[in-house]
Design an enzyme around this catalytic site. Structure first.
Site, PDB file in Angstrom:
ATOM      1  N   ASP A 262      36.166  44.437  32.485  1.00  0.00           N
ATOM      2  CA  ASP A 262      37.098  45.213  33.504  1.00  0.00           C
ATOM      3  C   ASP A 262      38.459  45.451  32.470  1.00  0.00           C
ATOM      4  OD1 ASP A 262      37.774  42.466  33.022  1.00  0.00           O
ATOM      5  OD2 ASP A 262      38.313  42.218  35.697  1.00  0.00           O
TER       6      ASP A 262
HETATM    7  C1  LIG Z   1      60.481  41.061  37.452  1.00  0.00           C
HETATM    8  C2  LIG Z   1      59.158  41.044  37.410  1.00  0.00           C
HETATM    9  C3  LIG Z   1      58.266  40.080  37.022  1.00  0.00           C
HETATM   10  C4  LIG Z   1      57.312  39.986  37.038  1.00  0.00           C
HETATM   11  C5  LIG Z   1      56.225  38.922  36.622  1.00  0.00           C
HETATM   12  C6  LIG Z   1      54.881  39.606  36.398  1.00  0.00           C
HETATM   13  C7  LIG Z   1      53.834  38.072  36.360  1.00  0.00           C
HETATM   14  C8  LIG Z   1      52.115  38.733  36.451  1.00  0.00           C
HETATM   15  C9  LIG Z   1      51.885  37.390  37.462  1.00  0.00           C
HETATM   16  C10 LIG Z   1      50.944  37.981  37.695  1.00  0.00           C
HETATM   17  C11 LIG Z   1      49.442  38.518  37.133  1.00  0.00           C
HETATM   18  C12 LIG Z   1      48.373  39.316  38.075  1.00  0.00           C
HETATM   19  C13 LIG Z   1      47.090  39.303  37.303  1.00  0.00           C
HETATM   20  C14 LIG Z   1      46.005  40.000  38.417  1.00  0.00           C
HETATM   21  C15 LIG Z   1      45.039  39.821  37.482  1.00  0.00           C
HETATM   22  C16 LIG Z   1      44.140  38.518  38.091  1.00  0.00           C
HETATM   23  C17 LIG Z   1      42.822  38.675  38.702  1.00  0.00           C
HETATM   24  C18 LIG Z   1      41.868  38.209  37.279  1.00  0.00           C
HETATM   25  O1  LIG Z   1      42.655  37.092  36.776  1.00  0.00           O
HETATM   26  N1  LIG Z   1      40.955  38.766  37.022  1.00  0.00           N
HETATM   27  C19 LIG Z   1      40.065  39.127  36.099  1.00  0.00           C
HETATM   28  C20 LIG Z   1      38.873  38.165  36.334  1.00  0.00           C
HETATM   29  O2  LIG Z   1      37.670  39.622  36.847  1.00  0.00           O
HETATM   30  C21 LIG Z   1      36.375  39.458  36.923  1.00  0.00           C
HETATM   31  O3  LIG Z   1      35.504  39.752  35.459  1.00  0.00           O
HETATM   32  C22 LIG Z   1      35.010  39.415  35.504  1.00  0.00           C
HETATM   33  C23 LIG Z   1      34.257  40.436  35.627  1.00  0.00           C
HETATM   34  O4  LIG Z   1      32.959  40.908  35.607  1.00  0.00           O
HETATM   35  C24 LIG Z   1      34.363  40.776  37.117  1.00  0.00           C
HETATM   36  O5  LIG Z   1      33.981  41.939  37.651  1.00  0.00           O
HETATM   37  C25 LIG Z   1      35.811  40.800  37.356  1.00  0.00           C
HETATM   38  O6  LIG Z   1      36.487  41.372  38.664  1.00  0.00           O
HETATM   39  C26 LIG Z   1      40.231  39.859  34.994  1.00  0.00           C
HETATM   40  O7  LIG Z   1      39.451  39.957  34.072  1.00  0.00           O
HETATM   41  C27 LIG Z   1      41.614  40.475  34.449  1.00  0.00           C
HETATM   42  C28 LIG Z   1      42.097  41.555  35.074  1.00  0.00           C
HETATM   43  C29 LIG Z   1      43.248  42.036  34.564  1.00  0.00           C
HETATM   44  C30 LIG Z   1      43.911  41.433  34.511  1.00  0.00           C
HETATM   45  C31 LIG Z   1      45.614  42.010  33.952  1.00  0.00           C
HETATM   46  C32 LIG Z   1      46.845  41.070  33.706  1.00  0.00           C
HETATM   47  C33 LIG Z   1      48.165  42.280  33.730  1.00  0.00           C
HETATM   48  C34 LIG Z   1      48.843  42.044  34.657  1.00  0.00           C
HETATM   49  C35 LIG Z   1      50.028  42.386  33.731  1.00  0.00           C
HETATM   50  C36 LIG Z   1      50.861  42.370  35.467  1.00  0.00           C
HETATM   51  C37 LIG Z   1      52.121  43.219  34.521  1.00  0.00           C
HETATM   52  C38 LIG Z   1      53.080  44.337  36.473  1.00  0.00           C
HETATM   53  C39 LIG Z   1      53.792  43.814  36.256  1.00  0.00           C
HETATM   54  C40 LIG Z   1      54.337  44.154  37.339  1.00  0.00           C
HETATM   55  C41 LIG Z   1      55.731  43.703  38.005  1.00  0.00           C
END
Ligand SMILES: CCCCCCCC/C=C\CCCCCCCC(=O)N[C@@H](CO[C@@H]1OC[C@@H](O)[C@H](O)[C@H]1O)[C@H](O)/C=C/CCCCCCCCCCCCC
Ligand SMILES: O=c1ccn([C@@H]2O[C@H](COP(=O)(O)OP(=O)(O)O)[C@@H](O)[C@H]2O)c(=O)[nH]1
Length: 428
Positions: A262
């Protein structure tokens, strides 16, 4: 013995350094305090923004019905053992009752003895008017078992739009209409995603914990990232334009060497200039067997992926949650005032954060069981406290993760390598 003069004399250079030190500490502590206050305040702002966005964006019945609707092939990857199928039928049935004129459902299963097979067969008989296929078998085209399972369905899908939707999701009848309306807003839209939320039939501690996670930390970050045009999309439920998937990723095959297909799919599309939209219907996870243990295992599994894919983001994660940021905020404010104790500031910050989280959860909730307040508070605290232990558990065994029935070594950058096939009991 040193003379008194020698004892008291301080070299001019040392005096100069001493002055420097005191001037450094004069600005360092207040400076750090200001940074802490600004950081925590921006998180409070993000949280407030997410609450407002949720109220404005979700569950608004403002959509008109599409009359000339493009066809959609719904891909449902399934892999189930006996104990897990209790609520699967409800989830799958909701895809047979969509208020959308032109779609087909393609169920993908690897083994004939999968527990989902009889359930799907029953539903196919019950809804003879809905075009539907059950495909069993297929080859390993890569290491990602969800993609290995779906590829045969993807090849047979007859429409330009495919909706990849996990087995744990139940769909509101209007979901597909809403997603397609957003897809058709512009030719540059590659994908419409649903914000994952939880609406479990089972109202137990496990499903409440999941609901709190998806309705607070996960929801807030995903909403903010969406509004800031940052890529943070999970693969539970995505309506995808095939042209974008083919051009940017080389189809599903092009993603099969990643477990987090994803994340890499959306990053590649983003880099190729495609855009994304968010459905006004959250993805309702009706978890098949929600338990507290299952929740923590899932969180550790996902953390392991993120540590290798995005180590920088993972380090920041605990700071983006209530207790660590609250500590920084209270120490920062405490530096500038004596009129209120640091502990009181921390407690006020926590109370405010919890209230906003409660509002975000209720903003995302449209139906289903709500969490009673006397359960929300302890579970919310538990969820917040668990972030750092989850991260450390993932760090201690960083290379081993799972999906399906195998263990994988995830390399930095996200490509995975299968280590071995194991029993379900070994999975974590
Ligand atoms: C002052 C500002 C500070 C901001 C700090 C931001 C810190 C970020 C904090 C948390 C990150 C959250 C991440 C959310 C995603 C979590 C879910 C996840 O890990 N999913 C993974 C697995 O999903 C399954 O995988 C197998 C598949 O078959 C299934 O269908 C899926 O559902 C997935 O692979 C990961 C996905 C995306 C991760 C991206 C994280 C990027 C975070 C960047 C955020 C920046 C935004 C800033 C906004 C403030
Ligand atoms: O070997 C597998 C493992 C999973 N899945 C499917 O992939 C989706 C996501 O799996 P899971 O719910 O385990 O992932 P999570 O959301 O917990 O990361 C579900 O539809 C599963 O049925 C699959 O087709 N084959």
């Amino acid at each position: 013995m040193e003379s008194p003069t020698e004892f008291t004399s301080i070299p001019a250079s040392a005096l100069k350094n001493g002055e420097d030190n005191s001037s450094v500490s004069d600005w360092l502590v207040p400076g750090l305090s200001i940074v802490c206050i600004l950081f925590a305040s921006s998180l409070l702002l993000i949280q407030f923004f997410a609450v407002c966005f949720a109220r404005y964006h979700f569950h608004r019945q403002k959509n008109h019905k599409l009359t000339k609707a493009p066809g959609v092939s719904i891909l449902k990857p399934l892999r189930f053992t006996d104990q897990e199928v209790k609520y699967l039928s409800d989830n799958l049935e909701s895809f047979f009752t969509l208020a959308y004129p032109k779609y087909e459902i393609i169920f993908c299963v690897r083994e004939y003895d999968d527990s989902s097979v009889p359930i799907v067969e029953k539903l196919i008989k019950k809804y003879p008017n809905i075009p539907c296929k059950l495909l069993i078998g297929g080859n390993d085209i890569g290491i990602n078992p969800k993609i290995n399972n779906m590829q045969k369905g993807y090849e047979q899908a007859k429409y330009e739009f495919v909706w990849i939707c996990d087995a744990g999701i139940r769909a509101h009848p209007d979901t597909l209409n809403d997603m397609m309306l957003r897809m058709l807003e512009s030719k540059s839209v590659a994908l419409v995603h649903q914000l994952p939320f939880v609406d479990s039939v089972q109202a137990n501690m496990g499903s409440y914990l999941e609901k709190i996670y998806f309705g607070t930390q996960h929801g807030r970050i995903q909403i903010t990232a969406h509004c800031l045009k940052q890529v943070c999309i999970t693969g539970m439920s995505n309506l995808i334009r095939r042209q974008a998937l083919e051009e940017a990723c080389g189809g599903l095959i092009g993603l099969s060497s990643y477990i987090a297909e994803d994340y890499f799919m959306t990053i590649k599309m983003h880099e190729a200039g495609w855009t994304f939209r968010m459905s006004t219907y959250p993805a309702l996870q009706n978890l098949i067997n929600p338990t507290m243990r299952g929740f923590f295992r899932r969180m550790v599994r996902w953390s392991r992926l993120r540590i290798k894919m995005l180590p920088g983001v993972t380090v920041v994660e605990p700071f983006s949650e209530c207790f660590v940021s609250g500590l920084l905020f209270s120490l920062g404010v405490g530096h500038f005032t004596d009129s209120i104790s640091t502990i009181a500031i921390f407690l006020l910050y926590t109370a405010w954060w919890m209230t906003m989280d409660l509002m975000l959860v209720s903003g995302l909730q449209s139906c289903g069981s709500r969490i009673p307040l006397h359960k929300f508070i302890p579970l919310w605290i538990l969820r917040e406290l668990s972030t750092i232990p989850i991260l450390f558990t993932a760090l201690l065994r960083p290379d081993v993760t799972w999906i399906g029935s195998a263990k994988y070594k995830i390399g930095f950058g996200g490509k995975a390598e299968k280590i071995n096939t194991c029993q379900n009991d070994d999975l974590q």
